[in-house]
Design a protein around this motif. Structure first.
Motif, PDB file in Angstrom:
ATOM      1  N   LEU A 128      -7.475  -0.129   0.823  1.00 41.17           N
ATOM      2  CA  LEU A 128      -7.851  -1.318   0.061  1.00 41.17           C
ATOM      3  C   LEU A 128      -8.336  -0.925  -1.325  1.00 41.17           C
ATOM      4  O   LEU A 128      -7.891  -1.464  -2.338  1.00 41.17           O
ATOM      5  N   ASN A 164      -4.304  -8.841   5.410  1.00 40.85           N
ATOM      6  CA  ASN A 164      -4.610  -8.527   4.020  1.00 40.85           C
ATOM      7  C   ASN A 164      -5.956  -9.148   3.683  1.00 40.85           C
ATOM      8  O   ASN A 164      -6.233 -10.309   4.034  1.00 40.85           O
ATOM      9  N   HIS A 206      -8.278  -2.142   4.471  1.00 42.19           N
ATOM     10  CA  HIS A 206      -8.367  -3.607   4.459  1.00 42.19           C
ATOM     11  C   HIS A 206      -9.148  -4.127   5.659  1.00 42.19           C
ATOM     12  O   HIS A 206     -10.109  -4.889   5.522  1.00 42.19           O
TER      13      HIS A 206
END
Length: 658
Positions: free
Chosen positions: A268, A92, A287
């Motif tokens: 993202l 993440n 991401h």
């Protein structure tokens, strides 16, 4: 080809600057850990594009990318579009930020036209992100939901971004200086579940009430379930039941930050790069790809270390906001300024640079040109003793601006001029501290980016101007365009000219030194003050006026010339373009699009050139006005109205003679 004049040498790195650079430290690591010994930047770049799997895998390890699951293969597919990177990895973006948490320096410095310089600690940043993330989760926001933001360049916007993506939700932001229709053209496409927005903002010495705009946004976005109201004055009137929570309540308390692990290619954010027809392109980046490419840019090419104070002047409507925020990926302190760069005058950002003790100051190329015209002497208005590096992007930086920066800031400051784009949220060409700087020339092609200059037949050129192309994939290329299920619009946007090869839409020359010169846009996209916009958005605003039958706009951005954007309009029979109508046209653009895209001039024309299929011939007209002959820019046999070009040929001749 005639021999080119050698550009002026402006800067040479000292042995100390080279030895302490992040790029040299990476090269030392490659030698020690991988047995790879590169004597200079060019050999490093050649390896990075020749062996992309080895290069990007080395960055995964070197940057110590925090992850829930590691990858099984660096590059599953090499196709463009459709490359698959770091197959099987889970991570993440937010984890890459907070692994740098420290109490030794602040996370954010910030100031605005109405707020004096202040700071936010890493602990407070994490507390507010955790609280807002928990609040959104409690109100039903989950992985994959879209959360949109209508806000300026403030710490609250950074907090909102990090909270949203920590959930695996998808972020998208528009600046409050954008007109209502432009915002709706973007947000409607992605059907957001929540909105985080300011009710008011301050810009250019004026207070702007945004409550009516928010009311209309909520009314026009039926998928919205939740509204978080950022600090400001007033509140929108809502036409339906909707949770509306003030910022202080949404960020109160000490909820622990829980970060959702997502696949490497999980969306993202959605950013927007407009084409010349239809709605703005909603570009989805992942991401992992953003982490890898932006860390390479920020750390290796911009030479940012945790001890740096990093600022790049931007609004939230420009991809440089994303890059500025991403200084946190390097553990650096980021410095935000919210306001007009020219209010109360062109010294304001330099004074901010002194107040915040910036080590890196970045801005659009137009900013430096305006400072030069205004007679600004930065070191007379601010203590810039901490400044080590200066960045420029957004449009070509002229040789005169290169020289001005070194005249004003001194020979010890390193200037990195970069060129990239919203489309892949990175830079294709940029700087490195290992090499000298020559006026008007970007130092290098970026690591991992196999950039070439192509002619019309797809042949690579050396020291000649051609189309900027990228012949191999990089991790931050778009995953897809939203609502483009079969990928048709994606392919047409970047791969229509050279199948399987990314065409970026810029004119570029690769120099014998391996550097690059960008000459401006090769397509019809408008590039005003570093912000790109599709012509269709301007046409929509202009052609809604009853007096206007048709219109055509071109941006005459070209290296060494001041950007000039004329608008050509066809009016209803019997009407004449007077000042009152010009004012209405400008107001329509200002209200529906943005004040940034008000044209320099408006001209009444008898017709707009079109192809047999009805497409406006923007690029041929642009080339005509940049001085190219008619026979080289248009195929008259493919036109519906070839005689229409006569007016533009005459206009170009008169403009060249003026």
């Amino acid at each position: 080809m005639s021999e080119r004049q050698q550009p002026a040498l402006l800067w040479t790195p000292t042995p100390e600057r080279i030895a302490n650079s992040r790029l040299k430290l990476y090269m030392n690591w490659l030698r020690a850990e991988r047995g790879l010994d590169f004597q200079d930047y060019d050999t490093l770049w050649q390896w990075s594009v020749r062996e992309p799997e080895a290069f990007w895998a080395s960055l995964w390890t070197y940057f110590d990318v925090k992850h829930g699951k590691t990858y099984t293969k660096v590059l599953g597919r090499r196709d463009m579009p459709g490359a698959e990177w770091f197959v099987g990895a889970e991570l993440n973006f937010v984890d890459q930020i907070f692994k740098h948490e420290t109490d030794k320096r602040p996370a954010i410095l910030f100031a605005s036209e109405v707020r004096p310089l202040a700071s936010m600690s890493w602990a407070e940043l994490k507390r507010q992100v955790g609280a807002l993330s928990a609040h959104l989760r409690a109100h039903g926001i989950k992985r994959g939901d879209r959360v949109v933001c209508y806000a300026p360049n403030t710490p609250e916007t950074i907090i909102a971004f990090l909270a949203v993506v920590s959930l695996g939700a998808v972020w998208s932001v528009c600046s409050p200086d954008m007109g209502l229709q432009s915002v709706l053209d973007r947000f409607r496409q992605i059907e957001p579940a929540a909105l985080i927005a300011v009710p008011s903002c301050d810009y250019n010495g004026k207070h702007h009430d945004k409550t009516d705009t928010l009311s209309q946004l909520v009314a026009a976005l039926p998928t919205l379930q939740h509204l978080v109201l950022m600090p400001g004055t007033g509140a929108p009137k809502l036409d339906r039941p909707l949770d509306c929570i003030p910022w202080d309540r949404a960020t109160e308390g000490h909820a622990p930050l829980v970060v959702e692990q997502v696949p490497f290619d999980h969306p993202l954010w959605v950013v927007y790069s407009s084409g010349t027809t239809g709605l703005p392109k909603p570009i989805v980046h992942g991401h992992g790809g953003i982490v890898m490419v932006i860390m390479a840019l920020i750390v290796l090419h911009n030479d940012i270390a945790p001890e740096d104070v990093f600022h790049w002047y931007s609004s939230t409507g420009w991809i440089m906001w994303n890059a500025q925020m991403s200084g946190l990926l390097a553990g650096a302190t980021i410095a935000l300024y919210d306001g007009a760069p020219s209010y109360p005058d062109w010294t304001r950002l330099w004074r901010f640079a002194g107040e915040a003790k910036l080590s890196f100051f970045g801005a659009g190329a137009a900013f430096y040109a305006n400072c030069q015209k205004a007679g600004v002497v930065p070191r007379e208005v601010a203590n810039l003793s901490h400044l080590r590096s200066v960045g420029s992007t957004g449009s070509p930086l002229s040789e005169e601006s290169y020289a001005w920066i070194y005249q004003q800031l001194g020979k010890d400051v390193w200037l990195t001029s970069i060129s990239g784009g919203t489309d892949f949220a990175g830079a294709f060409v940029g700087g490195n501290v290992l090499q000298p700087i020559y006026a008007g020339e970007m130092q290098c092609r970026c690591l991992g980016a196999d950039i070439q200059a192509f002619d019309d037949d797809g042949k690579a050129l050396t020291d000649e101007v051609g189309e900027l192309v990228c012949v191999s994939p990089i991790p931050s290329m778009p995953l897809f365009l939203w609502n483009d299920a079969d990928g048709k619009r994606y392919r047409e946007s970047y791969f229509d000219t050279y199948p399987g090869i990314w065409r970026h839409g810029d004119w570029i020359r690769i120099t014998p030194r391996g550097g690059a010169v960008i000459y401006g846009r090769s397509d019809a996209t408008i590039n005003r003050y570093g912000l790109r916009l599709g012509t269709s958005e301007i046409y929509r605003a202009v052609e809604e006026l009853p007096e206007v039958l048709d219109s055509l706009v071109v941006d005459l951005e070209f290296l060494g010339r001041e950007s000039y954007m004329p608008l050509f309009v066809v009016l209803r029979p019997g009407l004449t373009l007077d000042k009152a109508l010009q004012d209405r046209i400008n107001l329509a653009i200002r209200n529906s699009v943005s004040a940034r895209f008000v044209p320099n001039d408006i001209f009444q024309v008898p017709d707009v050139p079109r192809t047999l299929s009805g497409k406006k011939l923007e690029v041929p007209v642009k080339k005509l006005l940049l001085g190219q002959p008619l026979e080289k820019v248009a195929n008259l046999g493919s036109m519906a109205n070839p005689q229409s070009l006569d007016w533009y040929v005459d206009f170009a001749r008169k403009r060249a003679a003026a």
